[in-house]
Enzyme design. Structure first.
Site, short mmCIF file in Angstrom:
data_model
loop_
_atom_site.label_atom_id
_atom_site.label_comp_id
_atom_site.label_asym_id
_atom_site.label_seq_id
_atom_site.Cartn_x
_atom_site.Cartn_y
_atom_site.Cartn_z
N GLY A 70 47.95 41.66 48.00
CA GLY A 70 48.02 40.27 48.45
C GLY A 70 48.61 39.42 47.34
N GLN A 117 50.36 31.88 42.78
CA GLN A 117 50.61 32.93 41.79
C GLN A 117 52.08 33.08 41.45
OE1 GLN A 117 48.05 35.86 44.13
NE2 GLN A 117 47.78 36.52 42.01
N CYS A 126 43.27 41.12 40.21
CA CYS A 126 44.18 40.06 40.60
C CYS A 126 45.48 40.23 39.82
CB CYS A 126 43.55 38.70 40.28
SG CYS A 126 44.59 37.30 40.72
N LEU A 127 46.61 40.09 40.50
CA LEU A 127 47.90 40.26 39.83
C LEU A 127 48.12 39.23 38.73
CD1 LEU A 127 50.36 41.21 42.72
CD2 LEU A 127 49.00 42.69 41.23
N HIS A 141 40.10 36.42 49.13
CA HIS A 141 40.57 36.32 47.73
C HIS A 141 41.84 35.45 47.67
CE1 HIS A 141 41.56 38.29 43.67
NE2 HIS A 141 42.71 37.69 44.01
N GLU A 142 42.78 35.70 48.58
CA GLU A 142 44.04 34.92 48.58
C GLU A 142 43.78 33.47 49.00
OE1 GLU A 142 46.33 36.28 47.05
OE2 GLU A 142 45.51 38.29 47.15
N HIS A 179 42.69 31.50 46.13
CA HIS A 179 43.79 31.09 45.25
C HIS A 179 44.33 29.73 45.66
CE1 HIS A 179 44.69 34.25 42.40
NE2 HIS A 179 44.67 35.18 43.32
NI NI Z 1 44.50 37.25 42.99
#
Ligand code: NI
Length: 193
Positions: free
Chosen positions: A44, A49, A91-92, A133-134, A137
């Protein structure tokens, strides 16, 4: 062009605004987000991000370009949380850091895709976790914010290393300052929100 930004870049704490206009550039940016997500082996990726102030995220829980379901969620709304489940998240934007997060097991999600089709589904399991989670963000919330105090202490040194690295980058690139990031996000909001 777009790239995945790391904690503690200020865009990760930005409250995203609803998208009111979709154009060719935005479609290209979303295509690029999919490229970046697969490249970084994620499932995701939220607009914050990649330094965009928009209420949208993408997901594919298979993590593979040619399998699973590619989701584009624009102006998502989450309702009716049910149950609880605990699992490890990463998380990226905080690469290499993982922690246990408790979330509702099931949620009702509504959103629009790029064609204006409505996504209206009750989801559970991994998809529910990724979507939550997204969605977090988009509110400027990162998974460590959802961890227990004890678990957060355990990753404190790793987060501090990211903070020091950001301070170093900031000395070389004024574009990373809170003021410069806010200005860029405001310009994008004026165009799409
Ligand atoms: Ni993340």
């Amino acid at each position: 062009m777009l790239q995945v930004i790391n904690y503690p870049h200020p865009a990760l704490r930005h409250q995203s605004k609803p998208v009111r206009r979709v154009d060719k550039t935005l479609r290209q940016m979303i295509a690029k987000m999919f490229e970046l997500m697969y490249e970084h082996r994620g499932v995701g990726l939220a607009a914050n991000q990649v330094n965009l102030p928009l209420q949208l995220f993408i997901a594919n829980i298979s993590g593979e370009r040619d399998s699973g379901e590619e989701l584009v969620m624009i102006n998502p709304v989450i309702q009716s949380p049910k149950g609880t489940s605990e699992a490890e998240e990463g998380c990226l934007s905080i690469p290499g850091v993982y922690g246990q997060v408790v979330r509702p097991e099931q949620v009702h999600v509504m959103a629009y895709d790029l064609s204006g089709n409505k996504f209206d589904r009750v989801v559970d399991g991994m998809l529910a976790r990724v979507i939550q989670h997204e969605f977090d963000h988009l509110q400027g919330v990162l998974f460590p914010d959802r961890m227990s105090e004890a678990a957060k202490r355990a990753i404190g040194d790793e987060l501090e290393a990211f903070e020091l690295e950001y301070d170093n980058l900031l000395r070389q690139d004024e574009g990373l300052s809170a003021e410069a990031v806010a200005k860029r996000l405001a310009e994008l909001e004026a165009e799409y929100c």
